[in-house]
Design a protein around this motif. Structure first.
Motif, PDB file in Angstrom:
ATOM      1  N   THR A 198      43.922  48.097  37.274  1.00  0.00           N
ATOM      2  CA  THR A 198      44.395  48.890  36.149  1.00  0.00           C
ATOM      3  C   THR A 198      45.502  49.806  36.642  1.00  0.00           C
ATOM      4  N   VAL A 199      46.605  49.872  35.903  1.00  0.00           N
ATOM      5  CA  VAL A 199      47.728  50.740  36.235  1.00  0.00           C
ATOM      6  C   VAL A 199      47.698  51.917  35.264  1.00  0.00           C
ATOM      7  N   VAL A 200      47.676  53.122  35.813  1.00  0.00           N
ATOM      8  CA  VAL A 200      47.671  54.328  34.993  1.00  0.00           C
ATOM      9  C   VAL A 200      48.978  55.070  35.255  1.00  0.00           C
TER      10      VAL A 200
ATOM     11  N   ARG B 189      40.322  50.683  27.590  1.00  0.00           N
ATOM     12  CA  ARG B 189      41.144  50.322  26.423  1.00  0.00           C
ATOM     13  C   ARG B 189      42.609  50.552  26.782  1.00  0.00           C
ATOM     14  N   PRO B 190      43.258  49.537  27.335  1.00  0.00           N
ATOM     15  CA  PRO B 190      44.646  49.728  27.783  1.00  0.00           C
ATOM     16  C   PRO B 190      45.625  49.873  26.629  1.00  0.00           C
TER      17      PRO B 190
ATOM     18  N   THR C 245      52.442  56.969  39.165  1.00  0.00           N
ATOM     19  CA  THR C 245      51.775  55.779  38.647  1.00  0.00           C
ATOM     20  C   THR C 245      50.702  55.405  39.650  1.00  0.00           C
ATOM     21  N   LEU C 246      49.491  55.229  39.143  1.00  0.00           N
ATOM     22  CA  LEU C 246      48.330  54.984  39.994  1.00  0.00           C
ATOM     23  C   LEU C 246      47.808  53.578  39.755  1.00  0.00           C
ATOM     24  N   ASP C 247      47.631  52.803  40.827  1.00  0.00           N
ATOM     25  CA  ASP C 247      47.030  51.468  40.757  1.00  0.00           C
ATOM     26  C   ASP C 247      45.573  51.601  41.165  1.00  0.00           C
ATOM     27  N   VAL C 248      44.667  51.260  40.256  1.00  0.00           N
ATOM     28  CA  VAL C 248      43.230  51.411  40.517  1.00  0.00           C
ATOM     29  C   VAL C 248      42.600  50.026  40.538  1.00  0.00           C
TER      30      VAL C 248
ATOM     31  N   LEU D 229      40.611  60.542  34.657  1.00  0.00           N
ATOM     32  CA  LEU D 229      40.816  59.176  35.127  1.00  0.00           C
ATOM     33  C   LEU D 229      39.520  58.378  35.042  1.00  0.00           C
ATOM     34  N   ASP D 230      38.410  58.969  35.468  1.00  0.00           N
ATOM     35  CA  ASP D 230      37.118  58.290  35.400  1.00  0.00           C
ATOM     36  C   ASP D 230      36.770  57.909  33.966  1.00  0.00           C
ATOM     37  N   ARG D 231      36.972  58.835  33.026  1.00  0.00           N
ATOM     38  CA  ARG D 231      36.683  58.556  31.610  1.00  0.00           C
ATOM     39  C   ARG D 231      37.611  57.465  31.071  1.00  0.00           C
TER      40      ARG D 231
END
Length: 75
Positions: free
Chosen positions: A28-30, A62-63, A18-21, A54-56
């Motif tokens: 944004t959490v991915v 749109r979460p 899980t990535l926090d950006v 990730l960049d796109r």
């Protein structure tokens, strides 16, 4: 196995993370991001393909869902 470039002794293991950006004041959490993770220090490495995705994804903004995040300040 590949050795960690950061710590120099851990081994890189394929995982989903899980990535926090943070961009400006937006967080944004991915979830479910493929990464190679050091089993010693936890450093995460992403392939060029994953980085482009990730960049796109972050540009579209749109979460799938929204969560509430508490914010505290240490005074």
């Amino acid at each position: 196995m590949e050795t960690c470039y950061f710590c120099g002794h851990g081994q890189l293991v394929e995982k989903r993370v899980t990535l926090d950006v943070r961009r400006g004041d937006r967080l944004t959490v991915v979830e479910e991001v493929p990464a190679r993770v050091c089993d010693s220090c936890g450093e995460q490495y992403f392939s060029a393909e994953v980085s482009r995705k990730l960049d796109r994804l972050l540009a579209e903004a749109r979460p799938d869902r929204t969560i509430e995040v508490p914010v505290c300040r240490l005074a």
